[in-house]
Scaffold this active site. Structure first.
Site, PDB file in Angstrom:
ATOM      1  N   HIS A 142     -21.638  -8.974 -12.586  1.00  0.00           N
ATOM      2  CA  HIS A 142     -20.934  -9.100 -13.871  1.00  0.00           C
ATOM      3  C   HIS A 142     -20.588  -7.734 -14.451  1.00  0.00           C
ATOM      4  O   HIS A 142     -21.358  -6.788 -14.335  1.00  0.00           O
ATOM      5  CB  HIS A 142     -21.711  -9.957 -14.872  1.00  0.00           C
ATOM      6  CG  HIS A 142     -23.060  -9.456 -15.281  1.00  0.00           C
ATOM      7  ND1 HIS A 142     -23.256  -8.705 -16.418  1.00  0.00           N
ATOM      8  CD2 HIS A 142     -24.294  -9.609 -14.724  1.00  0.00           C
ATOM      9  CE1 HIS A 142     -24.562  -8.428 -16.547  1.00  0.00           C
ATOM     10  NE2 HIS A 142     -25.212  -8.963 -15.531  1.00  0.00           N
TER      11      HIS A 142
ATOM     12  N   ASP B 150     -19.600  -7.548 -17.734  1.00  0.00           N
ATOM     13  CA  ASP B 150     -19.871  -7.556 -19.178  1.00  0.00           C
ATOM     14  C   ASP B 150     -21.264  -7.014 -19.443  1.00  0.00           C
ATOM     15  O   ASP B 150     -22.126  -7.001 -18.554  1.00  0.00           O
ATOM     16  CB  ASP B 150     -19.715  -8.959 -19.778  1.00  0.00           C
ATOM     17  CG  ASP B 150     -20.756  -9.955 -19.272  1.00  0.00           C
ATOM     18  OD1 ASP B 150     -21.043  -9.956 -18.052  1.00  0.00           O
ATOM     19  OD2 ASP B 150     -21.295 -10.738 -20.087  1.00  0.00           O
TER      20      ASP B 150
ATOM     21  N   ASP C  36     -27.757  -2.973 -15.858  1.00  0.00           N
ATOM     22  CA  ASP C  36     -27.378  -4.391 -16.026  1.00  0.00           C
ATOM     23  C   ASP C  36     -25.969  -4.498 -16.539  1.00  0.00           C
ATOM     24  O   ASP C  36     -25.754  -4.500 -17.729  1.00  0.00           O
ATOM     25  CB  ASP C  36     -28.394  -5.045 -16.984  1.00  0.00           C
ATOM     26  CG  ASP C  36     -28.200  -6.539 -17.128  1.00  0.00           C
ATOM     27  OD1 ASP C  36     -27.438  -7.118 -16.358  1.00  0.00           O
ATOM     28  OD2 ASP C  36     -28.837  -7.128 -18.033  1.00  0.00           O
TER      29      ASP C  36
ATOM     30  N   GLU D 237     -21.509 -13.205 -18.138  1.00  0.00           N
ATOM     31  CA  GLU D 237     -22.896 -13.459 -17.741  1.00  0.00           C
ATOM     32  C   GLU D 237     -23.843 -13.359 -18.924  1.00  0.00           C
ATOM     33  O   GLU D 237     -24.737 -14.186 -19.099  1.00  0.00           O
ATOM     34  CB  GLU D 237     -23.336 -12.483 -16.639  1.00  0.00           C
ATOM     35  CG  GLU D 237     -24.563 -12.951 -15.851  1.00  0.00           C
ATOM     36  CD  GLU D 237     -25.882 -12.667 -16.537  1.00  0.00           C
ATOM     37  OE1 GLU D 237     -26.887 -13.326 -16.193  1.00  0.00           O
ATOM     38  OE2 GLU D 237     -25.939 -11.780 -17.438  1.00  0.00           O
ATOM     39  N   GLU D 238     -23.615 -12.364 -19.761  1.00  0.00           N
ATOM     40  CA  GLU D 238     -24.545 -12.131 -20.874  1.00  0.00           C
ATOM     41  C   GLU D 238     -24.369 -13.151 -21.998  1.00  0.00           C
ATOM     42  O   GLU D 238     -25.122 -13.143 -22.964  1.00  0.00           O
ATOM     43  CB  GLU D 238     -24.393 -10.704 -21.415  1.00  0.00           C
ATOM     44  CG  GLU D 238     -24.687  -9.594 -20.391  1.00  0.00           C
ATOM     45  CD  GLU D 238     -26.152  -9.525 -19.967  1.00  0.00           C
ATOM     46  OE1 GLU D 238     -26.944 -10.395 -20.334  1.00  0.00           O
ATOM     47  OE2 GLU D 238     -26.486  -8.563 -19.239  1.00  0.00           O
TER      48      GLU D 238
ATOM     49  N   ASP E 156     -28.401  -7.844  -9.335  1.00  0.00           N
ATOM     50  CA  ASP E 156     -28.477  -7.942 -10.796  1.00  0.00           C
ATOM     51  C   ASP E 156     -29.936  -8.161 -11.205  1.00  0.00           C
ATOM     52  O   ASP E 156     -30.225  -8.772 -12.217  1.00  0.00           O
ATOM     53  CB  ASP E 156     -27.575  -9.101 -11.277  1.00  0.00           C
ATOM     54  CG  ASP E 156     -27.405  -9.123 -12.789  1.00  0.00           C
ATOM     55  OD1 ASP E 156     -27.558  -8.060 -13.419  1.00  0.00           O
ATOM     56  OD2 ASP E 156     -27.114 -10.202 -13.332  1.00  0.00           O
TER      57      ASP E 156
ATOM     58  N   HIS F  66     -30.826  -4.440 -21.891  1.00  0.00           N
ATOM     59  CA  HIS F  66     -30.654  -5.147 -23.175  1.00  0.00           C
ATOM     60  C   HIS F  66     -31.209  -4.358 -24.367  1.00  0.00           C
ATOM     61  O   HIS F  66     -31.227  -4.877 -25.485  1.00  0.00           O
ATOM     62  CB  HIS F  66     -31.309  -6.548 -23.172  1.00  0.00           C
ATOM     63  CG  HIS F  66     -30.683  -7.499 -22.211  1.00  0.00           C
ATOM     64  ND1 HIS F  66     -30.818  -8.866 -22.315  1.00  0.00           N
ATOM     65  CD2 HIS F  66     -29.907  -7.303 -21.114  1.00  0.00           C
ATOM     66  CE1 HIS F  66     -30.176  -9.457 -21.324  1.00  0.00           C
ATOM     67  NE2 HIS F  66     -29.620  -8.530 -20.577  1.00  0.00           N
TER      68      HIS F  66
HETATM   69  N1  BES Z   1     -29.541  -9.296 -14.925  1.00  0.00           N
HETATM   70  C1  BES Z   1     -30.117 -10.148 -15.910  1.00  0.00           C
HETATM   71  C2  BES Z   1     -31.138 -11.112 -15.351  1.00  0.00           C
HETATM   72  C3  BES Z   1     -32.355 -10.509 -14.716  1.00  0.00           C
HETATM   73  C4  BES Z   1     -32.926  -9.346 -15.199  1.00  0.00           C
HETATM   74  C5  BES Z   1     -32.910 -11.117 -13.643  1.00  0.00           C
HETATM   75  C6  BES Z   1     -34.038  -8.798 -14.590  1.00  0.00           C
HETATM   76  C7  BES Z   1     -34.037 -10.602 -13.047  1.00  0.00           C
HETATM   77  C8  BES Z   1     -34.579  -9.424 -13.517  1.00  0.00           C
HETATM   78  C9  BES Z   1     -29.003 -10.922 -16.622  1.00  0.00           C
HETATM   79  O1  BES Z   1     -27.925 -10.085 -16.951  1.00  0.00           O
HETATM   80  C10 BES Z   1     -29.540 -11.486 -17.910  1.00  0.00           C
HETATM   81  O2  BES Z   1     -29.815 -10.731 -18.786  1.00  0.00           O
HETATM   82  N2  BES Z   1     -29.658 -12.813 -18.007  1.00  0.00           N
HETATM   83  C11 BES Z   1     -30.048 -13.460 -19.226  1.00  0.00           C
HETATM   84  C12 BES Z   1     -29.589 -14.879 -19.214  1.00  0.00           C
HETATM   85  C13 BES Z   1     -28.185 -15.104 -19.670  1.00  0.00           C
HETATM   86  C14 BES Z   1     -27.880 -16.605 -19.640  1.00  0.00           C
HETATM   87  C15 BES Z   1     -27.906 -14.536 -21.027  1.00  0.00           C
HETATM   88  C16 BES Z   1     -31.549 -13.504 -19.367  1.00  0.00           C
HETATM   89  O3  BES Z   1     -32.280 -13.536 -18.387  1.00  0.00           O
HETATM   90  O4  BES Z   1     -31.983 -13.518 -20.527  1.00  0.00           O
HETATM   91 MN    MN Z   2     -27.400  -8.872 -15.389  1.00  0.00          MN
HETATM   92 MN    MN Z   3     -28.469  -9.004 -18.803  1.00  0.00          MN
END
Ligand code: BES
Ligand code: MN
Ligand code: MN
Length: 454
Positions: A85, A87, A118, A152-153, A179, A426
């Site tokens: 992603h 974004d 990320d 994605e975010e 990711d 984040h």
């Molecule tokens: N890259 C992350 C997910 C992640 C981080 C997986 C570290 C494993 C290890 C992804 O960009 C993310 O932040 N996902 C969100 C969910 C999304 C639906 C907003 C999350 O996990 O909170």
């Molecule tokens: Mn991510």
């Molecule tokens: Mn993320």
């Protein structure tokens, strides 16, 4: 010139190009950044063309565009779908950044900026690995489809729609994603499990409007008090989620798997350094790694209401709000869990307030075996890039697309993360360890090359 030498020779120019990508504030959550989102999609499309893709599309969606590219010129070779992603999360609070979020800066071996880990840095690793293969050999070693989304975010809503309408087009022998994170510095890792995520928001209304707390206090319900009393009842003394049915479908993880996860070179000291809490809590009967990777949770993400400005204001607020989420593990059903959560909160609430309950998004957990031959190739490629043997881990974060793909196509999903757990994804001062970026390009190039050798 061989592949490794070619990649080594391009360290500076690759990094300079990454910085260009990171300067685009492609924040998907905020409409004011819509032009930046469009610019980032175009940027990715351009770089994929430069990398050697002849078919590159910027696909408009109901929200943010996604970028699709393909090269299917390696008959008899496997077809890989790479997903990432472009974004990023909002950068706020801005004053907590040491250097500006969208002015990427190198300090002590890391590059700092929103999206470094990320996921822009990791997406760029693949673009540069593919470009290197193309420039060294004149062609790609495999058939490759690339899908880079911009939502994605914010939950990948448009992407789901796109997958449903383009099943034939997206078909591949395996999905490759970068990711996620490595277990620790110097420990290349392949992730075989992620938690699912449900996200909720509630609004409680007591009095029809704000009231003077002296004139009315003591005889009227206070929605903020009621909110905190209610949420205080959602964990028991063993830190288990106190919602009937919450654990009903949680798959039992085998003793062998738990043993393997607990034997990984994971260090509480490193974890403590990354978190910095005075002490730690979690579900009784499970180790920290297990609490993070194989157990479900209930977390408050934000509560608000009433007065928060300077000085005092004697008020009983009419409304109180909360945002909260549940992380899910196999085989919890997101929809069943959402129902159970709502039911329990309604049951606990007194008659003195009304509640509006919203489920903002749902997402299934994912865990899959890593026995397919592609995992051995990924491990060997990581060893070439990092000089260390890769380990197999699970993680607590969520990537909606991985579950969707896994369910839709039932193909191996190879998650090779180059982030580190303490890189502040984040959060302010997000960064990426530069050696992981450079080694990542080498590892991924060797991985795709090895897939072409079969
Ligand atoms: N890259 C992350 C997910 C992640 C981080 C997986 C570290 C494993 C290890 C992804 O960009 C993310 O932040 N996902 C969100 C969910 C999304 C639906 C907003 C999350 O996990 O909170
Ligand atoms: Mn991510
Ligand atoms: Mn993320």
């Amino acid at each position: 010139m061989n592949l490794t030498e070619f990649i080594e020779g391009r360290r500076d120019s690759n990094l300079e190009e990454l910085r260009e990508f990171l300067r685009i504030p492609s924040v998907s959550a905020k409409s004011e950044h819509k032009p930046d989102i469009e610019r980032a999609a175009q940027w990715v499309a351009e770089k994929l063309k430069t990398a050697g893709f002849k078919t590159v599309q910027v696909v408009p969606t109901a929200l943010h565009p996604l970028v699709y590219a393909e090269s299917l010129e390696a008959p008899g070779k496997p077809t890989i779908l790479f997903y990432g992603h472009y974004d990023v999360q909002p950068a706020e609070p801005l004053d907590l950044w040491t250097s500006p979020a969208f002015d990427p800066t190198v300090r002590n071996g890391n590059i700092y900026g929103r999206g470094t880990a990320d996921d822009k840095g990791q997406v760029h690793i693949h673009i540069k690995a593919l470009e290197s293969l193309q420039k060294v050999n004149g062609k790609f070693p495999i058939n490759i489809k690339v899908l880079i989304e911009g939502e994605e975010e914010v939950g990948s809503v448009s992407l789901w729609d796109y997958v449903q309408k383009n099943k034939e087009k997206l078909k591949a022998d395996a999905l490759v994603v970068s990711d996620t994170s490595m277990l620790a510095k110097g420990v290349p890792s392949i992730t075989y499990g992620l938690r699912g995520l449900n996200y909720y928001q509630i609004e409680l209304t007591g009095p029809a409007h704000d009231l003077h707390s002296g004139v009315y206090g003591g005889a009227v319900p206070n929605p903020l008090t009621i909110l905190t009393e209610t949420f205080a009842q959602l964990h028991d003394k063993n830190f288990r989620v106190a919602i009937p049915g919450f654990y009903d479908n949680v798959a039992k993880v085998s003793a062998a798997e738990r043993k393997a996860l607990n034997a990984l070179p994971w260090k509480m000291k490193e974890f403590d350094k990354a978190v910095g809490a005075p002490a730690y809590v979690g579900e009784k009967g499970f180790t920290t790694v297990e609490r993070l990777w194989i157990r479900p949770t209930f977390e408050l993400n934000g509560i608000w209401g009433g007065y928060q400005g300077e000085g005092a204001k004697t008020v009983i607020p009419s409304k109180a709000y909360a945002k909260f989420s549940t992380r899910l593990v196999p085989n919890q059903d997101p929809h069943k869990i959402a129902k159970a959560v709502e039911k329990q909160i309604r049951k606990l609430l007194p008659r003195t307030v009304k509640m509006k309950f919203e489920v903002l998004s749902t997402g299934k957990p994912w865990a899959a075996p890593f026995t397919a031959p592609i995992f051995t190739k990924a491990q060997a490629a990581l060893e070439k890039g990092f000089g260390k043997k890769a380990v197999f881990i699970r993680e607590g974060g969520s990537i909606p697309f991985v579950t969707q793909m896994s369910d839709t196509f039932n193909v191996p999903c190879v998650l090779i993360g180059f982030g580190l757990p303490d890189e502040n994804a984040h959060a302010p001062d997000e960064h990426l360890y530069l050696e992981n970026y450079f080694s990542g390009i080498k590892a991924i190039a060797h991985f795709y090359a090895a897939l072409g050798d079969s």
